[in-house]
Motif scaffolding. Structure first.
Motif, mmCIF file in Angstrom:
data_model
loop_
_atom_site.group_PDB
_atom_site.id
_atom_site.type_symbol
_atom_site.label_atom_id
_atom_site.label_comp_id
_atom_site.label_asym_id
_atom_site.label_seq_id
_atom_site.Cartn_x
_atom_site.Cartn_y
_atom_site.Cartn_z
ATOM 1 N N VAL A 394 0.858 -1.180 0.000
ATOM 2 C CA VAL A 394 0.000 0.000 0.000
ATOM 3 C C VAL A 394 0.899 1.236 0.000
ATOM 4 O O VAL A 394 1.877 1.299 0.745
ATOM 5 N N VAL A 395 0.568 2.214 -0.843
ATOM 6 C CA VAL A 395 1.287 3.484 -0.862
ATOM 7 C C VAL A 395 0.387 4.536 -0.220
ATOM 8 O O VAL A 395 -0.707 4.803 -0.704
ATOM 9 N N PHE A 425 -7.861 6.548 10.733
ATOM 10 C CA PHE A 425 -8.071 5.235 10.122
ATOM 11 C C PHE A 425 -7.112 4.204 10.714
ATOM 12 O O PHE A 425 -5.904 4.427 10.784
ATOM 13 N N CYS A 426 -7.653 3.077 11.143
ATOM 14 C CA CYS A 426 -6.839 1.987 11.693
ATOM 15 C C CYS A 426 -6.941 0.770 10.788
ATOM 16 O O CYS A 426 -8.042 0.354 10.410
ATOM 17 N N ALA A 427 -5.798 0.207 10.424
ATOM 18 C CA ALA A 427 -5.792 -0.958 9.541
ATOM 19 C C ALA A 427 -4.671 -1.896 9.954
ATOM 20 O O ALA A 427 -3.572 -1.460 10.305
ATOM 21 N N PHE A 433 -7.410 -1.941 3.756
ATOM 22 C CA PHE A 433 -7.144 -0.889 2.767
ATOM 23 C C PHE A 433 -7.958 -1.115 1.493
ATOM 24 O O PHE A 433 -8.414 -0.160 0.861
ATOM 25 N N LEU A 434 -8.134 -2.391 1.110
ATOM 26 C CA LEU A 434 -8.956 -2.693 -0.067
ATOM 27 C C LEU A 434 -10.384 -2.189 0.122
ATOM 28 O O LEU A 434 -11.025 -1.723 -0.831
ATOM 29 N N ASP A 435 -10.880 -2.266 1.357
ATOM 30 C CA ASP A 435 -12.235 -1.796 1.642
ATOM 31 C C ASP A 435 -12.348 -0.270 1.580
ATOM 32 O O ASP A 435 -13.454 0.266 1.473
ATOM 33 N N ASP A 460 6.175 9.369 0.051
ATOM 34 C CA ASP A 460 5.057 8.542 0.490
ATOM 35 C C ASP A 460 5.548 7.372 1.356
ATOM 36 O O ASP A 460 6.710 6.968 1.273
ATOM 37 N N LYS A 461 4.629 6.846 2.135
ATOM 38 C CA LYS A 461 4.922 5.679 2.979
ATOM 39 C C LYS A 461 4.460 4.420 2.271
ATOM 40 O O LYS A 461 3.336 4.362 1.762
ATOM 41 N N VAL A 462 5.299 3.396 2.214
ATOM 42 C CA VAL A 462 4.949 2.153 1.562
ATOM 43 C C VAL A 462 4.857 1.047 2.633
ATOM 44 O O VAL A 462 5.832 0.766 3.319
ATOM 45 N N LEU A 463 3.654 0.452 2.763
ATOM 46 C CA LEU A 463 3.437 -0.648 3.697
ATOM 47 C C LEU A 463 3.406 -1.938 2.911
ATOM 48 O O LEU A 463 2.653 -2.095 1.945
#
Length: 465
Positions: A394-395, A425-427, A433-435, A460-463
């Motif tokens: 995720v970016v 937002f908590c994930a 993230f898809l939701d 950007d942050k990449v997870l």
């Protein structure tokens, strides 16, 4: 002081065609006080249809001076004056190109009588020089000759100055903004005729996607930028590439935009919008269907192989392309770059060695001379060159508001879409993230956009999941 100019040319492409005639009328703000006109030898044949239109033939310009012989006179007569023309982009672009070829940077303030006429005489059926002059009873002699068109433009300009002065006087009496339309137009003469400075100033200095509409509201171009206003101003700067670029700018009647916050989202959204709306002036990314792909598999001998085929299979391709022809050519380029075997990439049919082995450009994997381990290393490098570093990530980037973040999701090596989340937002999973995103199509262009962006020094942050 104003230099009212008209030129005739061998064609409509400033980058390729040349000037055949120029006329300059000097106006001091009250009347025409001087004029200059000459035929110019373009150094090339004048096309028949141009001669039919202008009446200027090869014989007429054979003994005329070449542009470099009159360039000094043009510089001197226009120096310190505003360059005025009907559709100033055309004449100014040709002169800039001619001077550029001589190594001289010709620069003048410009004023377009098309724009000025629209502002001071609104509602006329047409603002082309011929029809406009007919509408307001201006004699137009020697049409499509520089001296005739320049003389008519000078009469038109004189009339516009008088209308403008009357308006300034009326606004002053009413204590309104009495800045003259001429002054305003000189500042905004590079804008398309229907676009005002106020419209441009209202655009945001933020990342997003912008739309150019024609007079019917149809979207004719979609673009993106880290700063919408700055990019659009660049669009409107003078250039001398082609008649098409001039026509494109003159068709722009209004501008709309969508803020994205994130530069990456702007890139992805622009690509999707172009494919969806298919604007006339966006050609590079209009393709919306990708029928073919490059696939990988390991054969019975342990060699990692690449092949091209239709993308409508259960197995996901390594990369999708428009058609079989593009896929085959793409694979040929990978073979050459990574020293792969044509036969093991289904590009050469043979029971023995491939052609490249015979000319010493293949290390012999096709006949078992090179081991699978050594060969597969280069194949993997080729695959890695058009894949992401991770399959699931995720970016998270800048949002449209301070408390918002943008989200771009890639799942199983496929771009799934983008969306926005707030700071709270908590994930914990990729599904979270898809939701939160809106789905968008994955294709060659989105793959290239993501790969290219992730290789830049982005913030950007990449997870990774």
């Amino acid at each position: 002081m104003y230099a009212i100019i008209d030129i005739e040319t061998t064609g409509s492409q400033p980058s390729d065609d040349r000037i055949t005639e120029i006329a300059v009328f000097i106006h001091d703000g009250n009347a025409v006080v001087d004029q200059y006109t000459t035929l110019i030898n373009p150094g090339r044949p004048i096309p028949f249809f141009i001669s039919q239109l202008t009446g200027i033939t090869d014989e007429m310009v054979r003994d005329a001076p070449k542009f470099h012989e009159v360039a000094k006179e043009i510089v001197q007569i226009t120096e310190g004056k505003v360059f005025v023309a009907h559709n100033v982009r055309f004449d100014y672009s040709f002169l800039k190109k001619e001077f550029s070829d001589l190594g001289f940077n010709f620069q003048r303030k410009t004023l377009c009588t098309v724009r000025l006429s629209r502002k001071l005489m609104p509602g006329l059926p047409s603002y082309s020089l011929g029809k406009l002059c007919k509408s307001i009873d201006i004699p137009l002699r020697m049409r499509h000759r520089a001296i005739g068109d320049a003389e008519a433009t000078a009469v038109l300009f004189d009339r516009l100055l008088k209308i403008d002065q009357a308006k300034v006087d009326a606004d002053q009496d009413d204590k309104l903004d009495n800045t003259s339309a001429v002054t305003k137009e000189i500042k905004t003469s590079l804008l398309p005729p229907a676009i005002s400075r106020e419209m441009v100033d209202a655009l945001p200095l933020e990342a997003g996607v912008y739309y150019f509409h024609d007079e019917h509201g149809e979207i004719i171009y979609v673009g993106k930028s880290k700063s919408i206003r700055k990019r659009i101003i660049q669009h409107f700067s003078i250039d001398f590439k082609s008649k098409k670029s001039i026509e494109f700018k003159n068709r722009i009647a209004s501008i709309t935009y969508e803020r994205t916050g994130s530069e990456l989202v702007a890139l992805l959204y622009e690509s999707d919008e172009i494919k969806k709306r298919k604007p006339f002036y966006n050609r590079a990314q209009r393709r919306s269907v990708y029928h073919s792909g490059i696939f990988s598999y390991t054969d019975q001998n342990g060699y990692l192989r690449l092949t091209f085929q239709k993308a409508k299979t259960e197995k996901a391709p390594v990369i999708t392309l428009a058609n079989q022809f593009q896929a085959k050519n793409f694979l040929f380029s990978r073979v050459a770059k990574f020293n792969l075997c044509q036969k093991l990439c289904d590009l050469y049919k043979s029971n023995g060695a491939c052609f490249d082995y015979q000319v010493h450009q293949c290390n012999g994997a096709c006949i078992g001379k090179e081991s699978p381990e050594e060969y597969n290393k280069r194949v993997q490098l080729a695959i890695d060159a058009f894949k992401y570093d991770h399959d699931n990530f995720v970016v998270i980037g800048k949002g449209r508001e301070p408390e918002e973040k943008s989200v771009v999701v890639v799942e199983n090596g496929c771009y799934r879409g983008f969306g926005y989340i707030d700071e709270s937002f908590c994930a914990s999973t990729l599904q979270d993230f898809l939701d939160a995103i809106k789905p968008y199509n994955d294709n060659k262009d989105t793959q290239q956009i993501l790969r290219g962006y992730l290789r830049t020094k982005h913030q950007d942050k990449v997870l990774v999941f």
